[in-house]
Design an enzyme around this catalytic site. Structure first.
Site, PDB file in Angstrom:
ATOM      1  N   GLU A  70      50.953 -85.711  42.822  1.00  0.00           N
ATOM      2  CA  GLU A  70      52.440 -86.619  42.488  1.00  0.00           C
ATOM      3  C   GLU A  70      52.627 -88.009  43.363  1.00  0.00           C
ATOM      4  O   GLU A  70      53.670 -88.355  43.631  1.00  0.00           O
ATOM      5  CB  GLU A  70      53.683 -85.580  42.679  1.00  0.00           C
ATOM      6  CG  GLU A  70      53.610 -84.753  42.255  1.00  0.00           C
ATOM      7  CD  GLU A  70      54.437 -83.954  41.813  1.00  0.00           C
ATOM      8  OE1 GLU A  70      55.388 -84.587  42.549  1.00  0.00           O
ATOM      9  OE2 GLU A  70      54.819 -82.669  41.286  1.00  0.00           O
ATOM     10  N   ARG A 122      55.155 -85.798  47.200  1.00  0.00           N
ATOM     11  CA  ARG A 122      54.719 -87.573  46.387  1.00  0.00           C
ATOM     12  C   ARG A 122      54.407 -88.990  47.909  1.00  0.00           C
ATOM     13  O   ARG A 122      54.650 -90.031  46.821  1.00  0.00           O
ATOM     14  CB  ARG A 122      56.273 -87.431  46.283  1.00  0.00           C
ATOM     15  CG  ARG A 122      57.030 -87.051  44.619  1.00  0.00           C
ATOM     16  CD  ARG A 122      57.490 -86.429  44.713  1.00  0.00           C
ATOM     17  NE  ARG A 122      57.830 -85.430  43.862  1.00  0.00           N
ATOM     18  CZ  ARG A 122      58.886 -84.030  44.740  1.00  0.00           C
ATOM     19  NH1 ARG A 122      59.042 -85.029  45.221  1.00  0.00           N
ATOM     20  NH2 ARG A 122      58.636 -83.213  44.156  1.00  0.00           N
ATOM     21  N   THR A 167      58.817 -81.760  49.795  1.00  0.00           N
ATOM     22  CA  THR A 167      57.606 -82.313  48.908  1.00  0.00           C
ATOM     23  C   THR A 167      57.534 -84.266  48.480  1.00  0.00           C
ATOM     24  O   THR A 167      57.178 -84.959  48.254  1.00  0.00           O
ATOM     25  CB  THR A 167      57.728 -82.336  47.521  1.00  0.00           C
ATOM     26  OG1 THR A 167      59.385 -82.408  47.098  1.00  0.00           O
ATOM     27  CG2 THR A 167      57.712 -80.368  47.649  1.00  0.00           C
ATOM     28  N   ALA A 184      66.704 -75.995  46.419  1.00  0.00           N
ATOM     29  CA  ALA A 184      68.088 -74.714  45.980  1.00  0.00           C
ATOM     30  C   ALA A 184      67.571 -74.219  45.007  1.00  0.00           C
ATOM     31  O   ALA A 184      69.130 -73.768  44.568  1.00  0.00           O
ATOM     32  CB  ALA A 184      68.896 -76.193  45.544  1.00  0.00           C
ATOM     33  N   GLU A 185      66.929 -73.779  44.771  1.00  0.00           N
ATOM     34  CA  GLU A 185      66.471 -72.795  43.652  1.00  0.00           C
ATOM     35  C   GLU A 185      66.752 -71.720  44.564  1.00  0.00           C
ATOM     36  O   GLU A 185      66.788 -70.626  43.974  1.00  0.00           O
ATOM     37  CB  GLU A 185      65.359 -72.836  42.977  1.00  0.00           C
ATOM     38  CG  GLU A 185      65.416 -73.493  41.407  1.00  0.00           C
ATOM     39  CD  GLU A 185      65.563 -75.505  41.997  1.00  0.00           C
ATOM     40  OE1 GLU A 185      66.794 -74.958  41.307  1.00  0.00           O
ATOM     41  OE2 GLU A 185      65.027 -75.521  42.087  1.00  0.00           O
ATOM     42  N   ASP A 308      71.559 -76.862  36.875  1.00  0.00           N
ATOM     43  CA  ASP A 308      70.138 -77.533  37.294  1.00  0.00           C
ATOM     44  C   ASP A 308      69.687 -79.258  37.400  1.00  0.00           C
ATOM     45  O   ASP A 308      68.678 -79.217  37.481  1.00  0.00           O
ATOM     46  CB  ASP A 308      68.946 -77.015  37.352  1.00  0.00           C
ATOM     47  CG  ASP A 308      67.154 -77.321  37.914  1.00  0.00           C
ATOM     48  OD1 ASP A 308      67.820 -78.007  39.408  1.00  0.00           O
ATOM     49  OD2 ASP A 308      66.388 -76.895  37.402  1.00  0.00           O
ATOM     50  N   TRP A 395      61.031 -86.262  38.217  1.00  0.00           N
ATOM     51  CA  TRP A 395      61.060 -87.550  39.651  1.00  0.00           C
ATOM     52  C   TRP A 395      60.208 -88.284  39.331  1.00  0.00           C
ATOM     53  O   TRP A 395      59.849 -89.207  40.332  1.00  0.00           O
ATOM     54  CB  TRP A 395      60.577 -86.654  40.804  1.00  0.00           C
ATOM     55  CG  TRP A 395      58.889 -85.230  40.169  1.00  0.00           C
ATOM     56  CD1 TRP A 395      58.989 -84.568  39.355  1.00  0.00           C
ATOM     57  CD2 TRP A 395      57.924 -86.458  39.729  1.00  0.00           C
ATOM     58  NE1 TRP A 395      57.624 -83.902  39.180  1.00  0.00           N
ATOM     59  CE2 TRP A 395      57.237 -85.346  39.666  1.00  0.00           C
ATOM     60  CE3 TRP A 395      57.426 -87.865  40.557  1.00  0.00           C
ATOM     61  CZ2 TRP A 395      55.639 -85.207  39.153  1.00  0.00           C
ATOM     62  CZ3 TRP A 395      56.416 -88.074  40.168  1.00  0.00           C
ATOM     63  CH2 TRP A 395      55.202 -86.663  39.656  1.00  0.00           C
ATOM     64  N   CYS A 604      56.066 -63.612  38.409  1.00  0.00           N
ATOM     65  CA  CYS A 604      55.992 -64.568  38.009  1.00  0.00           C
ATOM     66  C   CYS A 604      55.983 -65.699  37.118  1.00  0.00           C
ATOM     67  O   CYS A 604      55.189 -66.174  37.175  1.00  0.00           O
ATOM     68  CB  CYS A 604      54.901 -63.199  37.153  1.00  0.00           C
ATOM     69  SG  CYS A 604      54.560 -61.067  37.695  1.00  0.00           S
ATOM     70  N   MET A 647      49.114 -68.219  46.745  1.00  0.00           N
ATOM     71  CA  MET A 647      49.393 -67.369  45.534  1.00  0.00           C
ATOM     72  C   MET A 647      50.059 -66.557  46.723  1.00  0.00           C
ATOM     73  O   MET A 647      49.624 -65.398  47.592  1.00  0.00           O
ATOM     74  CB  MET A 647      48.286 -66.214  45.090  1.00  0.00           C
ATOM     75  CG  MET A 647      48.950 -64.810  44.235  1.00  0.00           C
ATOM     76  SD  MET A 647      48.564 -64.248  42.789  1.00  0.00           S
ATOM     77  CE  MET A 647      49.119 -62.746  41.844  1.00  0.00           C
TER      78      MET A 647
HETATM   79  N1  PQQ Z   1      59.856 -80.626  41.555  1.00  0.00           N
HETATM   80  C1  PQQ Z   1      59.711 -81.128  40.808  1.00  0.00           C
HETATM   81  C2  PQQ Z   1      57.947 -81.252  40.203  1.00  0.00           C
HETATM   82  O1  PQQ Z   1      57.641 -81.837  41.717  1.00  0.00           O
HETATM   83  O2  PQQ Z   1      57.843 -81.754  39.652  1.00  0.00           O
HETATM   84  C3  PQQ Z   1      60.639 -80.933  39.572  1.00  0.00           C
HETATM   85  C4  PQQ Z   1      60.942 -80.490  40.402  1.00  0.00           C
HETATM   86  C5  PQQ Z   1      60.938 -80.075  41.548  1.00  0.00           C
HETATM   87  C6  PQQ Z   1      62.448 -80.097  39.562  1.00  0.00           C
HETATM   88  O3  PQQ Z   1      62.163 -79.968  38.397  1.00  0.00           O
HETATM   89  C7  PQQ Z   1      63.360 -79.440  40.889  1.00  0.00           C
HETATM   90  O4  PQQ Z   1      64.433 -79.049  40.230  1.00  0.00           O
HETATM   91  C8  PQQ Z   1      63.324 -79.553  41.996  1.00  0.00           C
HETATM   92  N2  PQQ Z   1      64.077 -79.238  43.246  1.00  0.00           N
HETATM   93  C9  PQQ Z   1      64.435 -78.756  44.300  1.00  0.00           C
HETATM   94  C10 PQQ Z   1      65.184 -78.444  44.392  1.00  0.00           C
HETATM   95  O5  PQQ Z   1      66.459 -78.353  44.335  1.00  0.00           O
HETATM   96  O6  PQQ Z   1      65.412 -78.410  45.971  1.00  0.00           O
HETATM   97  C11 PQQ Z   1      63.324 -79.170  44.925  1.00  0.00           C
HETATM   98  C12 PQQ Z   1      62.430 -80.339  43.820  1.00  0.00           C
HETATM   99  C13 PQQ Z   1      60.425 -80.044  44.773  1.00  0.00           C
HETATM  100  O7  PQQ Z   1      60.855 -80.360  46.455  1.00  0.00           O
HETATM  101  O8  PQQ Z   1      59.683 -80.641  44.139  1.00  0.00           O
HETATM  102  C14 PQQ Z   1      61.851 -79.636  42.384  1.00  0.00           C
END
Ligand code: PQQ
Length: 677
Positions: A70, A122, A167, A184-185, A308, A395, A604, A647
């Site tokens: 990314e 990123r 990230t 946050a998830e 979300d 993103w 999973c 994993m």
């Molecule tokens: N990261 C991606 C990706 O790299 O493809 C897509 C997402 C993330 C999301 O759709 C998110 O909602 C998301 N949410 C968080 C968070 O709520 O802390 C972090 C990240 C992340 O760090 O990659 C993503």
């Protein structure tokens, strides 16, 4: 002015500065969004709509990776700094495409379990001869740009008991390196921290959501935010979210930096804040003082987020003529499907318009509050949210051309049904709660019935003044790459189906394309070295959607491609994968399928997808695994060989009996979708 610049260049050269310093302005790609305003607008115009057909490969570089790439490459003084998955930094000589050094922060592979969305990174920041990278496990590392050796390292994580990840690319504003985090998830409290670029000492930290009310508030902004949360929801236990994992920009004149905040945690508004409230400062644009980290203003795009709807998508600063007046604005196309134009001096709402069909709100009122649709909160009935949690725009980078006045970004729909989970309790996983077995806390059920909305992916050129789409290109699937726009009036974008395409920025006419070795999610960059304009892109399929789905059978390791006019290098050989046969011929008890479904959903599904329905992305779909693999699934689930690839080890978490049921689900689903003879 020209003469003055020449004199300055001569002086710099005399002082021993590199020749690159004397290059034309904007010749390099010095920061994540190209400039502090995040425009991703390159002023270079050697490559034009007339000659882009002559664009050819100059070199390609193997990132030696298999997961999502990314990164936006940074190019300074003839060297490209780019990251691979697992936060590994590569320094490449752009003249030759040869490796200068790599730096591997050696992220413990077990940390992948805490990453919602692939082990991605990123990119880096480069400042005064130092390269900064944030590792997936939350360390900020300063690396000497010349030698590739570590100068210092800081742990940016306040609580190692919480599943934080990083990230995003660090940014440097005013000699401070700034980095946020994600999680946050799962359930974390979002914050960003600034460090002195030279010494690594912490300068300031700003939290996006309030903490435990029995403790003193960190600052006034937290006291104000706490009033928008219902304490009976014990939001501080679940963290609250608001993680700042992607976007940051800076206006030196106003001396303000801007950050996009993430979704609230857990996703369900009622579960985290039963008495309601906007839950500041989640899903917002926030302006901070870059010297102190002090809160200045916010505009919340999704009050009381329930879907979300992160607002971490790229922010872009521009000066736009609106109703006859030049306005200093910040532009934003967050997950929630509306394009926002906000006054960046004070956070005043100017306008919002949906850029894709949306069904959660019918628009925004004059005060900048959404007018929500009945039922959109999925409290009584499941709701087919459009956009869903993958976002109408994620993103993948947006760009803005002051020449065309248009913003360019990938838009999409990934169908998903949400339903409030009234049985949710923080960190008390129950089978059937999405990914709860590895620590997710959503307070929502996902796809309790099949979605009916349709998937799509497209490139949009958007006029932010008229709030109107000017042109669009339909792609074959969601999850396409970010964009670059140039003064040559070209827009470059990579696609999920493995192409890099150049469009005329004015009307969207496709002018050139090149096959890529796999699906593209990152954004291209452009820069000039020795008088030649290059376009580079880092490619590697993945990210949250790309773990389970794909739109091309082409699959090679992460690769950087660099193009220029007249480039004649051959493309590297492309590997093709084959979908194996649906798994079968392994005994299972159909009575185990229902329980196996719930276990599969909670351990999973977001990594491996639905067996036999999805095809697999950068992780395998188990419906197409070899029969021996499924027969001996416990060998992979308990201290298995793929732990080295991230994993999780499910020892002590799943029982042998659980694994037997999961096998039954995989085999039963494969049987259910197998074409009947
Ligand atoms: N990261 C991606 C990706 O790299 O493809 C897509 C997402 C993330 C999301 O759709 C998110 O909602 C998301 N949410 C968080 C968070 O709520 O802390 C972090 C990240 C992340 O760090 O990659 C993503």
């Amino acid at each position: 002015a020209g003469a003055a610049r020449q004199t300055l260049s001569a002086m710099l050269l005399a002082l021993g500065a590199s020749a690159a310093l004397a290059a034309s302005p904007g010749a390099e790609w010095r920061s994540h969004g190209f400039d502090d305003a995040g425009t991703r607008f390159s002023p270079l115009k050697q490559i034009t709509p007339a000659n882009v057909k002559d664009l050819g490969l100059v070199w390609s570089y193997d990132l030696e990776s298999t997961r999502g790439v990314e990164a936006t490459p940074i190019v300074v003084d003839g060297v490209m700094y780019v990251t691979a998955p697992w936060s590994v930094v590569h320094a490449i000589d752009v003249r030759s495409g040869r490796r200068l050094w790599t730096y591997d922060p050696e992220v413990p592979r077990a940390h992948a379990k805490n990453a919602c969305c692939d082990v991605v990174n990123r990119g880096v920041a480069v400042h005064k001869g130092v390269v900064y990278v944030a590792s997936l496990d939350g360390r900020l590392v300063a690396i000497d740009a010349a030698s590739g050796k570590r100068r210092w390292e800081q742990d940016t994580i306040i609580d190692r008991a919480r599943p934080y990840t990083v990230t995003g690319a660090p940014r440097v504003f005013k000699d401070k390196v700034i980095i946020g985090n994600g999680g946050a998830e799962y359930g974390v409290r979002g914050y960003i921290t600034a460090y002195d670029a030279d010494s690594g000492r912490q300068a300031w930290r700003w939290f996006a959501v309030p903490g435990d009310p029995s403790q003193p508030f960190e600052d006034e902004s937290m006291a104000k935010a706490a009033k928008t949360w219902d304490p009976s929801g014990r939001y501080w236990e679940a963290g609250g979210g608001g993680t700042m994992w992607n976007s940051m920009v800076f206006d030196p004149e106003l001396n303000l930096m801007y950050v996009g905040t993430g979704n609230a945690s857990p996703w369900s508004h009622r579960q985290r804040s039963p008495g309601g409230g906007d839950n500041l400062y989640t899903a917002s644009i926030v302006a901070l003082d870059p010297d102190t980290g002090k809160y200045v203003w916010h505009y919340q795009e999704t009050p009381g987020d329930n879907w979300d709807y992160t607002s971490t998508q790229d922010l872009i600063l521009a000066d736009l003529r609106i109703d006859g007046k030049l306005r200093k604005v910040v532009m934003h196309a967050p997950k929630n499907g509306f394009f926002f134009v906000v006054d960046r001096t004070n956070g005043a709402f100017i306008s919002a318009k949906n850029f894709v069909p949306v069904n959660w709100a019918k628009g925004y009122d004059r005060n900048g509050r959404p007018i929500e649709m009945p039922g959109a909160r999925a409290v009584e009935e499941p709701f087919d949210a459009v956009p869903g949690p993958f976002g109408a725009h994620n993103w993948h980078s947006m760009s803005f051309s002051p020449q065309t006045g248009l913003a360019y970004f990938p838009a999409q729909n990934v169908p998903l049904v949400l339903a409030e989970d009234k049985t949710w309790r923080h960190n008390q996983a129950q089978a059937g709660q999405p990914m709860a077995g590895i620590g997710w806390n959503l307070g929502m059920q996902v796809n309790s019935r099949a979605p009916t909305s349709q998937p799509f992916g497209r490139l949009i050129a958007w006029d932010p003044v008229k709030q109107k789409e000017v042109w669009r290109k339909e792609h074959v699937s969601p999850w396409n790459g970010g964009t670059l726009v140039t003064a040559g009036n070209l827009v470059f974008q990579g696609t999920a189906d493995a192409r890099l395409i150049a469009y005329d920025a004015r009307d969207g006419k496709e002018l050139w394309s090149s096959p890529m070795g796999t699906g593209v999610i990152a954004a291209p960059v452009s820069y000039e070295v020795d008088g030649r304009q290059y376009v580079s892109i880092a490619v590697g399929w993945g990210g949250v959607y790309g773990q389970t789905q794909r739109a091309t059978e082409r699959n090679i390791p992460g690769t950087v491609y660099t193009f220029a006019l007249g480039g004649k290098a051959p493309l590297p050989e492309f590997a093709h994968r084959q979908l194996n046969a649906l798994v079968g011929g392994v005994a299972y008890d159909p009575a185990d399928v229902a329980a196996g479904t719930a276990l599969y959903v909670s351990n999973c599904v977001f990594c491996h997808g639905v067996p036999g329905v999805d095809k697999g992305g950068n992780l395998p779909n188990l419906g197409y695994s070899a029969p021996e693999t499924i027969e001996h699934l416990e060998r992979f689930v308990f201290k298995g060989p793929y732990m080295a690839r991230g994993m999780p080890d499910f020892s002590g978490h799943l029982s042998d009996e659980d694994v037997r049921k999961i096998k039954a689900f995989i085999l039963g689903t494969a049987d259910a979708v197998r074409p009947k003879k």
